[in-house]
Design an enzyme around this catalytic site. Structure first.
Site, PDB file in Angstrom:
ATOM      1  N   SER A  43       0.816  -1.218   0.000  1.00 33.18           N
ATOM      2  CA  SER A  43       0.000   0.000   0.000  1.00 33.18           C
ATOM      3  C   SER A  43       0.849   1.269   0.000  1.00 33.18           C
ATOM      4  O   SER A  43       1.983   1.288   0.473  1.00 33.18           O
ATOM      5  CB  SER A  43      -0.907   0.031   1.227  1.00 33.18           C
ATOM      6  OG  SER A  43      -1.611  -1.172   1.360  1.00 33.18           O
TER       7      SER A  43
HETATM    8  N1  SAH Z   1      -0.630  -5.046   4.050  1.00 28.76           N
HETATM    9  C1  SAH Z   1       0.011  -5.413   2.814  1.00 28.76           C
HETATM   10  C2  SAH Z   1      -0.885  -5.146   1.637  1.00 28.76           C
HETATM   11  C3  SAH Z   1      -0.863  -6.276   0.675  1.00 28.76           C
HETATM   12  S1  SAH Z   1      -2.156  -6.263  -0.535  1.00 28.76           S
HETATM   13  C4  SAH Z   1       1.349  -4.747   2.680  1.00 28.76           C
HETATM   14  O1  SAH Z   1       1.625  -3.809   3.465  1.00 28.76           O
HETATM   15  O2  SAH Z   1       2.161  -5.148   1.841  1.00 28.76           O
HETATM   16  C5  SAH Z   1      -3.395  -7.222   0.248  1.00 28.76           C
HETATM   17  C6  SAH Z   1      -3.051  -8.624   0.642  1.00 28.76           C
HETATM   18  O3  SAH Z   1      -4.256  -9.246   1.068  1.00 28.76           O
HETATM   19  C7  SAH Z   1      -2.515  -9.494  -0.484  1.00 28.76           C
HETATM   20  O4  SAH Z   1      -1.273 -10.020  -0.094  1.00 28.76           O
HETATM   21  C8  SAH Z   1      -3.568 -10.583  -0.637  1.00 28.76           C
HETATM   22  O5  SAH Z   1      -3.039 -11.850  -0.983  1.00 28.76           O
HETATM   23  C9  SAH Z   1      -4.201 -10.608   0.735  1.00 28.76           C
HETATM   24  N2  SAH Z   1      -5.552 -11.179   0.803  1.00 28.76           N
HETATM   25  C10 SAH Z   1      -6.577 -11.032  -0.066  1.00 28.76           C
HETATM   26  N3  SAH Z   1      -7.656 -11.726   0.353  1.00 28.76           N
HETATM   27  C11 SAH Z   1      -7.297 -12.325   1.525  1.00 28.76           C
HETATM   28  C12 SAH Z   1      -7.971 -13.209   2.437  1.00 28.76           C
HETATM   29  N4  SAH Z   1      -9.234 -13.603   2.247  1.00 28.76           N
HETATM   30  N5  SAH Z   1      -7.288 -13.637   3.520  1.00 28.76           N
HETATM   31  C13 SAH Z   1      -5.998 -13.280   3.741  1.00 28.76           C
HETATM   32  N6  SAH Z   1      -5.299 -12.463   2.918  1.00 28.76           N
HETATM   33  C14 SAH Z   1      -5.947 -11.990   1.812  1.00 28.76           C
END
Ligand code: SAH
Length: 226
Positions: free
Chosen positions: A70
């Site tokens: 993000s």
């Molecule tokens: N907080 C992260 C943002 C990553 S983007 C950072 O700082 O890098 C969002 C993430 O949510 C992705 O890695 C994706 O695989 C995960 N995600 C999506 N749906 C999900 C679910 N149902 N359970 C767990 N993780 C999930």
């Protein structure tokens, strides 16, 4: 709460980092605690080396598997919102991704529980937690669409992936006066919502604080990619 020992991590130019902090302040981030943690957190360790020169720009960056780290402004805004009622004991993060948001949180709350559905991302994130010697993070491979019942209740829940509607389980896993920060909506744009449980009741207060763009919250778990 943990703090990062920066020895041996290779600080990128202090000036580049200060510019980012200045920009976050200009955009309305006012929590000094959040700004300090973002200043101290080595964001370049959370992306591939080829992208590390862009790590202190205020932009989202790709982390592979069609996912993104993000934008710092959004991390700051969500963290500030999560902490707006005071310090928190235990926080659930849905979507570990690179682990950057997790590491920011781990320096501001007592305990972070994080779940990720893509195993290779989770593995890399765990390595980063180890390298940074952060011991108050538990990260698990799990579909967080329904929260993570095992360690509930949580004083705070933050989702870094967007569902179309708020899963009821997340509300149920909030402790009394718990707070949930979550993007909700369609694929192109979502409302960043802040939901508070009123005491130990089943009533909730809700604010929309921002328009954001997150990857979708998906079901199931992926162990490897071919
Ligand atoms: N907080 C992260 C943002 C990553 S983007 C950072 O700082 O890098 C969002 C993430 O949510 C992705 O890695 C994706 O695989 C995960 N995600 C999506 N749906 C999900 C679910 N149902 N359970 C767990 N993780 C999930």
């Amino acid at each position: 709460m943990n703090s990062i020992d920066l020895a041996g991590i290779g600080m990128t130019s202090q000036r580049t980092r200060e510019r980012l902090i200045q920009r976050l302040e200009d955009q309305g981030i006012s929590s000094q605690a959040v700004l300090d943690v973002i200043r101290m957190t080595p964001r370049h360790l959370f992306v591939d080396e080829a992208l590390s020169h862009r790590a202190y720009e205020d932009t989202a960056l790709p982390i592979g598997f069609a996912q993104t780290l993000s934008q710092p402004y959004v991390v700051a805004r969500m963290t500030e919102a999560l902490l707006s009622d005071g310090p928190l004991q235990r926080v659930l993060e849905i979507g570990t991704g690179s682990g950057y948001q997790t590491v920011v949180l781990s320096q501001l709350v007592a305990e972070v529980v994080s779940v990720e559905r893509i195993e290779p991302l989770l593995k890399k994130a765990r390595e980063r937690f180890r390298k940074l010697r952060l011991t108050n993070i538990t990260a698990s491979l799990s579909d967080g669409s329904f929260g993570w019942e095992e360690q509930a209740p949580y004083n705070g829940i933050i989702s870094t992936a967007a569902p179309q509607a708020i899963p009821q389980q997340l509300l149920q896993q909030l402790a009394p006066n718990g707070i949930l920060v979550i993007p909700v909506g369609g694929e192109m744009v979502q409302d960043l919502r802040v939901i508070r449980r009123l005491g130990d009741s089943n009533e909730f207060d809700e604010d929309v604080i921002e328009k954001v763009r997150f990857v979708p919250l998906l079901g199931g778990v992926t162990r490897s990619f071919r």
